[in-house]
Design a protein around this motif. Structure first.
Motif, PDB file in Angstrom:
ATOM      1  N   GLU A 547      -1.866   9.981   1.707  1.00 54.42           N
ATOM      2  CA  GLU A 547      -0.673   9.176   1.963  1.00 54.42           C
ATOM      3  C   GLU A 547       0.325   9.294   0.812  1.00 54.42           C
ATOM      4  O   GLU A 547       1.535   9.279   1.000  1.00 54.42           O
ATOM      5  N   PHE A 548      -0.198   9.420  -0.421  1.00 52.68           N
ATOM      6  CA  PHE A 548       0.647   9.619  -1.602  1.00 52.68           C
ATOM      7  C   PHE A 548       1.476  10.888  -1.435  1.00 52.68           C
ATOM      8  O   PHE A 548       2.698  10.901  -1.630  1.00 52.68           O
ATOM      9  N   LYS A 549       0.804  11.953  -1.058  1.00 51.86           N
ATOM     10  CA  LYS A 549       1.471  13.234  -0.821  1.00 51.86           C
ATOM     11  C   LYS A 549       2.503  13.105   0.298  1.00 51.86           C
ATOM     12  O   LYS A 549       3.631  13.600   0.204  1.00 51.86           O
ATOM     13  N   ASN A 550       2.119  12.397   1.364  1.00 52.27           N
ATOM     14  CA  ASN A 550       2.993  12.249   2.516  1.00 52.27           C
ATOM     15  C   ASN A 550       4.294  11.565   2.134  1.00 52.27           C
ATOM     16  O   ASN A 550       5.384  11.957   2.550  1.00 52.27           O
ATOM     17  N   GLU A 551       4.197  10.505   1.330  1.00 54.13           N
ATOM     18  CA  GLU A 551       5.396   9.767   0.920  1.00 54.13           C
ATOM     19  C   GLU A 551       6.331  10.664   0.120  1.00 54.13           C
ATOM     20  O   GLU A 551       7.546  10.662   0.323  1.00 54.13           O
ATOM     21  N   ASN A 562      19.378   3.288   5.967  1.00 53.67           N
ATOM     22  CA  ASN A 562      18.375   2.366   6.500  1.00 53.67           C
ATOM     23  C   ASN A 562      16.945   2.824   6.239  1.00 53.67           C
ATOM     24  O   ASN A 562      16.008   2.389   6.920  1.00 53.67           O
ATOM     25  N   LEU A 563      16.781   3.702   5.256  1.00 52.23           N
ATOM     26  CA  LEU A 563      15.455   4.095   4.779  1.00 52.23           C
ATOM     27  C   LEU A 563      15.371   3.791   3.296  1.00 52.23           C
ATOM     28  O   LEU A 563      16.339   3.994   2.554  1.00 52.23           O
ATOM     29  N   VAL A 564      14.221   3.292   2.851  1.00 53.91           N
ATOM     30  CA  VAL A 564      14.053   3.012   1.436  1.00 53.91           C
ATOM     31  C   VAL A 564      14.115   4.328   0.650  1.00 53.91           C
ATOM     32  O   VAL A 564      13.683   5.374   1.130  1.00 53.91           O
ATOM     33  N   ARG A 565      14.657   4.288  -0.553  1.00 55.16           N
ATOM     34  CA  ARG A 565      14.854   5.506  -1.344  1.00 55.16           C
ATOM     35  C   ARG A 565      13.763   5.644  -2.400  1.00 55.16           C
ATOM     36  O   ARG A 565      13.482   4.717  -3.165  1.00 55.16           O
ATOM     37  N   LEU A 566      13.124   6.811  -2.415  1.00 53.67           N
ATOM     38  CA  LEU A 566      12.109   7.125  -3.417  1.00 53.67           C
ATOM     39  C   LEU A 566      12.793   7.746  -4.634  1.00 53.67           C
ATOM     40  O   LEU A 566      13.500   8.742  -4.514  1.00 53.67           O
ATOM     41  N   LEU A 567      12.574   7.154  -5.808  1.00 54.97           N
ATOM     42  CA  LEU A 567      13.195   7.661  -7.032  1.00 54.97           C
ATOM     43  C   LEU A 567      12.336   8.703  -7.736  1.00 54.97           C
ATOM     44  O   LEU A 567      12.852   9.634  -8.346  1.00 54.97           O
ATOM     45  N   GLY A 568      11.019   8.551  -7.663  1.00 57.29           N
ATOM     46  CA  GLY A 568      10.157   9.493  -8.365  1.00 57.29           C
ATOM     47  C   GLY A 568       8.699   9.123  -8.231  1.00 57.29           C
ATOM     48  O   GLY A 568       8.317   8.266  -7.431  1.00 57.29           O
ATOM     49  N   CYS A 569       7.877   9.760  -9.069  1.00 53.95           N
ATOM     50  CA  CYS A 569       6.441   9.537  -9.018  1.00 53.95           C
ATOM     51  C   CYS A 569       5.851   9.648 -10.422  1.00 53.95           C
ATOM     52  O   CYS A 569       6.497  10.130 -11.350  1.00 53.95           O
ATOM     53  N   GLU A 575      -4.100   7.732 -12.548  1.00 54.50           N
ATOM     54  CA  GLU A 575      -2.967   6.946 -12.075  1.00 54.50           C
ATOM     55  C   GLU A 575      -2.092   7.757 -11.117  1.00 54.50           C
ATOM     56  O   GLU A 575      -1.714   8.886 -11.427  1.00 54.50           O
ATOM     57  N   LYS A 576      -1.771   7.138  -9.995  1.00 53.44           N
ATOM     58  CA  LYS A 576      -0.847   7.726  -9.021  1.00 53.44           C
ATOM     59  C   LYS A 576       0.098   6.622  -8.574  1.00 53.44           C
ATOM     60  O   LYS A 576      -0.323   5.641  -7.951  1.00 53.44           O
ATOM     61  N   ILE A 577       1.372   6.778  -8.919  1.00 49.45           N
ATOM     62  CA  ILE A 577       2.356   5.711  -8.700  1.00 49.45           C
ATOM     63  C   ILE A 577       3.591   6.298  -8.032  1.00 49.45           C
ATOM     64  O   ILE A 577       4.059   7.376  -8.404  1.00 49.45           O
ATOM     65  N   LEU A 578       4.124   5.582  -7.069  1.00 46.06           N
ATOM     66  CA  LEU A 578       5.385   5.931  -6.429  1.00 46.06           C
ATOM     67  C   LEU A 578       6.446   4.944  -6.912  1.00 46.06           C
ATOM     68  O   LEU A 578       6.190   3.730  -6.960  1.00 46.06           O
ATOM     69  N   VAL A 579       7.617   5.443  -7.254  1.00 46.22           N
ATOM     70  CA  VAL A 579       8.683   4.604  -7.798  1.00 46.22           C
ATOM     71  C   VAL A 579       9.846   4.587  -6.816  1.00 46.22           C
ATOM     72  O   VAL A 579      10.431   5.630  -6.496  1.00 46.22           O
ATOM     73  N   TYR A 580      10.187   3.373  -6.322  1.00 48.21           N
ATOM     74  CA  TYR A 580      11.244   3.213  -5.329  1.00 48.21           C
ATOM     75  C   TYR A 580      12.426   2.439  -5.912  1.00 48.21           C
ATOM     76  O   TYR A 580      12.323   1.784  -6.951  1.00 48.21           O
ATOM     77  N   GLU A 581      13.530   2.477  -5.189  1.00 47.17           N
ATOM     78  CA  GLU A 581      14.619   1.578  -5.492  1.00 47.17           C
ATOM     79  C   GLU A 581      14.140   0.148  -5.286  1.00 47.17           C
ATOM     80  O   GLU A 581      13.316  -0.127  -4.415  1.00 47.17           O
ATOM     81  N   TYR A 582      14.626  -0.761  -6.116  1.00 43.11           N
ATOM     82  CA  TYR A 582      14.213  -2.157  -5.989  1.00 43.11           C
ATOM     83  C   TYR A 582      15.147  -2.875  -5.010  1.00 43.11           C
ATOM     84  O   TYR A 582      16.371  -2.795  -5.106  1.00 43.11           O
ATOM     85  N   LEU A 583      14.556  -3.565  -4.043  1.00 43.55           N
ATOM     86  CA  LEU A 583      15.316  -4.329  -3.060  1.00 43.55           C
ATOM     87  C   LEU A 583      15.019  -5.803  -3.274  1.00 43.55           C
ATOM     88  O   LEU A 583      13.900  -6.263  -3.052  1.00 43.55           O
ATOM     89  N   PRO A 584      15.992  -6.562  -3.721  1.00 47.44           N
ATOM     90  CA  PRO A 584      15.749  -7.933  -4.202  1.00 47.44           C
ATOM     91  C   PRO A 584      15.226  -8.890  -3.146  1.00 47.44           C
ATOM     92  O   PRO A 584      14.567  -9.876  -3.473  1.00 47.44           O
ATOM     93  N   ASN A 585      15.500  -8.647  -1.871  1.00 43.74           N
ATOM     94  CA  ASN A 585      15.058  -9.592  -0.852  1.00 43.74           C
ATOM     95  C   ASN A 585      13.696  -9.256  -0.248  1.00 43.74           C
ATOM     96  O   ASN A 585      13.305  -9.802   0.785  1.00 43.74           O
ATOM     97  N   LYS A 586      13.023  -8.308  -0.893  1.00 41.02           N
ATOM     98  CA  LYS A 586      11.641  -7.971  -0.506  1.00 41.02           C
ATOM     99  C   LYS A 586      11.558  -7.545   0.957  1.00 41.02           C
ATOM    100  O   LYS A 586      12.423  -6.843   1.460  1.00 41.02           O
ATOM    101  N   SER A 587      10.502  -7.998   1.644  1.00 38.22           N
ATOM    102  CA  SER A 587      10.293  -7.541   3.019  1.00 38.22           C
ATOM    103  C   SER A 587      10.660  -8.630   4.026  1.00 38.22           C
ATOM    104  O   SER A 587      10.685  -9.825   3.710  1.00 38.22           O
ATOM    105  N   LEU A 588      10.895  -8.195   5.250  1.00 40.27           N
ATOM    106  CA  LEU A 588      11.371  -9.091   6.303  1.00 40.27           C
ATOM    107  C   LEU A 588      10.393 -10.222   6.588  1.00 40.27           C
ATOM    108  O   LEU A 588      10.798 -11.345   6.893  1.00 40.27           O
TER     109      LEU A 588
END
Length: 823
Positions: A547-551, A562-569, A575-588
């Motif tokens: 799934e890490f590879k898939n992302e 309307n898709l979350v943006r991946l900044l890096g890894c 350790e395996k970490i995915l780094v995304y843009e931060y969205l302040p209102n979290k999830s629906l």
């Protein structure tokens, strides 16, 4: 797996059949030809019938209200009554046995059990079991112990060695003739067991070995309810469909032509799986002979295994492969038996084959690791091949490798013993370890490679690469390499672990944003002030490196508002970490299902969110460079930015395709229960329409502010979809709305959204709109058709409910990813 209407037996019943029904048969109350015996909940019916075009009459059982009907059990299949015999009856005889009498009072069929008195009673259960019981309700005989051609839920087929008893299915002789046919279906007692069909005494088809959840020789069989229980001490193997709460309507049967079909009811009889498939001659047992392998997509479809050649070139060239192949070179272990003591004989090699239906006649060994399995095979010259399947263990073959098939998906690894060094890999190498280990290491290396091939904007610390593989081996996944050659990942940053740790205050719990199937997500702030969301793979994660590879591959290629943006890894050691843009209102879900926070979701905000999700899906399905099926769309995977714009996230379970491919089979169903479309949950079939179904559920949840899997809907409705359909039928559909927004909304918009939600959740994928049509409908640019009743909309009080699903999914509508596999 394409769903087809199954072939159904057409039969006729006496004209007076509908005149009356009875609930039991006793000595004083026999069943005559103007009556039927009906189960208490009106599910099954027993009576006299005549196959269409036949002049013979039988007593049988069929589903009562599901048409077209098909007989699932026959009493007198070898001794039919005459069509004109109108005085026949089914009664309790003086000896307490159930008897079928003709017009002359001759016994045509009987249960033939030892009965203590004639005070017996025959009943038909809601499971379709015809039971003879005494005055104390002790069962003396049951139809489930005398199957015909059909396996009903809760009914068993199998073998009991100690009792010398076999419960097999035997086909009808013809479509209009219930007498014994030539095809038989049963379960073997070997370990692990297999399903077999035989044509007479010759094997015709087999399922492959049972891995405690499914048969590994049926790659498109996604199992939710079927089970196989084996007790070697008692000498029993039984296969059955667990339907303890009678939530499933369907059966498995063997046709007069030898095909096995599992069908289920959803507004009609649909085929769940069928074998052998008419389009796949490779499923016919042993079609390529010993040491041959069949591939339906090759021409010719049969070829010899590595290190083998046709036994007869002439026959092989004519397309007659049944005599199979023979070994080109004698095994080294065979040479060593006659070699002089001073002669050094090399050890044999193993050739690895992937995605294989393993051969028949395996020996199961009590060895719990692949290395031990390999060593045992190497030290025993009679061992011709081995395989290690995690859920089964070690299997070895000492007989001819027969009925081997090459799959395009699924299957297992098979290691063939060879003498030629050029044909195999040394047995001492670590490469032939378990498939899961191979995949994990390859993908780990591939994850490093994707970041390594990017245009780095961050610092890269020294990483530990597994020593088992060379750099070429790390990239031997062809699809992965091809994707890496493209420049779509060039905007990704490779972060070092220390920078992520500092940004998240050492992964402080106060910075934790949520917990997904992948692992925890933390808020962080980098040295340049940029806020991020760091998703860290957990050691206990239900997902992993795949799934890490898939992302990384997917999101780096996809760019949409309307898709979350991946900044890096970040990949350092474990350790395996995915780094995304931060969205302040979290999830629906943090708004929608919170009694206080949901007040911030006015109808206009909700409709804006719905439109954003729809546009995001339209991009994934139609407008992006790759066609992507998300496979886990749900409220917790919809993130909200500071302006409440919706962004689809979590692409770990997504699948990407090129061209016009729209329908895919998988042996592993992934996602979250409650959001899975019927064809995906029950048959492993997913397509763009699977996402459409999930979108429909999501839409109804946003409107109502209720979880689809909640159990507190008025009127004891099974779920949100059931409740919405009930309101639609009662013309009270606006009652579905969340009370918090009931005062400020456009009626036409809400009505359109609810109707669209019902259209998106239709049972059949072809009845659902695609996302282009959905977007047009949302904007009022296209008319909406009338929805049909979804299957899972019955009240809990009805027999057609699916109560087991409720317990399974009650808490699944969370941020946690659920992987649904066979039980």
């Amino acid at each position: 797996m394409t769903l087809h209407l199954c072939s159904l037996l057409v039969f006729s019943l006496p004209q007076a059949l509908q005149s009356s029904t009875i609930d039991s048969i006793t000595a004083s109350s026999p069943l005559v030809q103007n009556q039927t015996l009906v189960s208490s909940s009106q599910i099954f019916e027993l009576g006299f019938f005549t196959p269409k075009g036949s002049a013979k009459q039988y007593v049988g059982i069929w589903y009562k209200k599901m048409t077209p009907s098909r007989v699932v059990w026959v009493a007198n299949r070898e001794k039919p009554l005459g069509h004109t015999d109108q005085s026949a009856s089914l009664t309790i005889g003086e000896d307490g046995n159930l008897k079928l009498l003709d017009g002359r009072q001759n016994t045509v069929w009987s249960t033939n059990v030892m009965a203590k008195s004639n005070y017996s009673e025959a009943l038909l259960s809601d499971f379709g079991n015809f039971v003879l019981q005494d005055r104390n309700e002790n069962i003396m005989w049951e139809s489930f112990d005398e199957p015909t051609d059909t396996l009903l839920p809760n009914m068993k087929i199998g073998v009991n060695v100690k009792k010398g008893k076999k419960l097999n299915l035997t086909s009808w002789k013809g479509e209009d003739d219930p007498s014994l046919g030539s095809f038989v279906m049963g379960v073997t007692l070997e370990t692990p067991p297999q399903l077999f069909t035989w044509n007479g005494s010759s094997p015709y088809w087999r399922s492959g070995q049972w891995d405690k959840t499914k048969f590994i020789g049926i790659p498109n069989m996604t199992n939710t309810y079927y089970d196989l229980q084996q007790d070697n001490v008692q000498g029993t193997s039984y296969y059955y469909l667990n339907n303890y709460n009678n939530s499933i309507f369907g059966y498995t049967f063997i046709s007069s032509k030898g095909s096995v079909k599992s069908v289920y009811w959803t507004n009609g009889w649909l085929t769940y799986w069928k074998a052998p498939a008419p389009t796949n001659p490779c499923e016919i047992y042993g079609i390529c002979g010993p040491f041959g392998v069949c591939n339906p997509f090759s021409s010719p479809m049969c070829r010899c295994l590595k290190g083998f050649k046709p036994r007869s070139d002439e026959e092989w060239n004519r397309g007659n492969w049944t005599r199979g192949c023979l070994r080109k070179m004698e095994l080294n272990c065979q040479k060593s038996a006659s070699a002089a003591a001073s002669t050094t004989v090399e050890k044999d090699m193993f050739w690895q084959m992937r995605q294989i239906k393993l051969p028949d006649s395996a020996d199961h060994l009590l060895i719990d690791n692949v290395e031990g399995c390999q060593s045992w095979c190497l030290e025993n010259c009679s061992c011709l091949a081995f395989s290690y399947v995690n859920a089964i263990g070690c299997m070895a073959w000492s007989k001819d490798l027969l009925d081997t098939q090459q799959f395009s998906m699924g299957g297992e690894d098979l290691f063939i013993r060879l003498a030629d060094a050029s044909a195999g890999v040394p047995t001492r190498t670590k490469l032939i370890i378990s498939l899961s280990t191979i995949s994990g290491i390859i993908l780990f290396g591939a994850g490093i490679s994707v970041c390594g091939l990017s245009k780095w904007r961050g610092k890269f610390r020294k990483m530990t690469i597994p020593r088992l593989f060379t750099s070429e081996e790390l990239l031997r996944d062809t699809a992965w390499k091809d994707q890496m050659k493209e420049d779509d990942t060039s905007n990704l940053v490779v972060y070092d672990f220390n920078s992520i740790r500092l940004a998240t205050d050492n992964f402080n719990v106060e910075n934790k944003l949520g917990q997904g199937g992948f692992g925890p997500v933390y808020k962080g702030k980098l040295n340049d002030g940029k806020e991020i969301a760091a998703k860290r793979l957990s050691s206990s994660s239900s997902q992993g490196i795949a799934e890490f590879k898939n992302e990384i591959l997917l999101i780096s290629k996809l760019q949409h508002r309307n898709l979350v943006r991946l900044l890096g890894c970040c990949i350092e050691e474990e350790e395996k970490i995915l780094v995304y843009e931060y969205l302040p209102n979290k999830s629906l879900d943090t708004f929608l299902f919170d009694s206080k926070e949901k007040e911030k979701l006015s109808w206009s905000v909700r409709f804006h969110i719905i439109q954003g999700v729809a546009r995001g899906l339209l991009y994934l399905h139609h407008d992006s460079c790759l066609r992507v099926i998300h496979r886990d769309l749900k409220v917790s995977n919809i993130l909200l930015d500071e302006k409440m714009n919706s962004k689809i996230s979590d692409f770990g379970l997504s699948r990407m395709f090129e061209g016009t491919q729209v329908l895919v089979n998988t042996h592993k169903v992934v996602g979250t229960l409650g959001y899975l479309s019927p064809e995906y949950a029950m048959g492993g079939i997913f397509s763009e329409k699977s996402d459409v179904y999930s979108f429909g559920i999501l839409l109804l949840e946003i409107i109502s502010g209720k979880k689809n899997t909640s159990s507190d809907y008025p009127g004891q409705h099974l779920n949100l979809l059931a409740y919405a359909w009930h309101l639609w039928c009662e013309d009270k559909v606006l009652d579905l709305m969340d009370e918090g927004i009931a005062d400020a909304f456009l009626v036409s918009e809400v009505m359109r959204c609810i109707q669209l939600g019902l259209l998106c959740t239709q049972d059949h994928a072809t009845d659902r709109p695609n996302m282009l049509a959905v977007v047009l409908m949302l904007n009022g640019e296209s008319n909406l058709s009338q929805p049909k009743q979804p299957t899972y909309t019955f009240s809990r009080s009805l027999a057609h409910e699916v109560p087991s699903q409720e317990e399974s999914i009650r808490s699944m509508n969370t941020i946690t990813i659920t992987t649904v596999e066979g039980r």
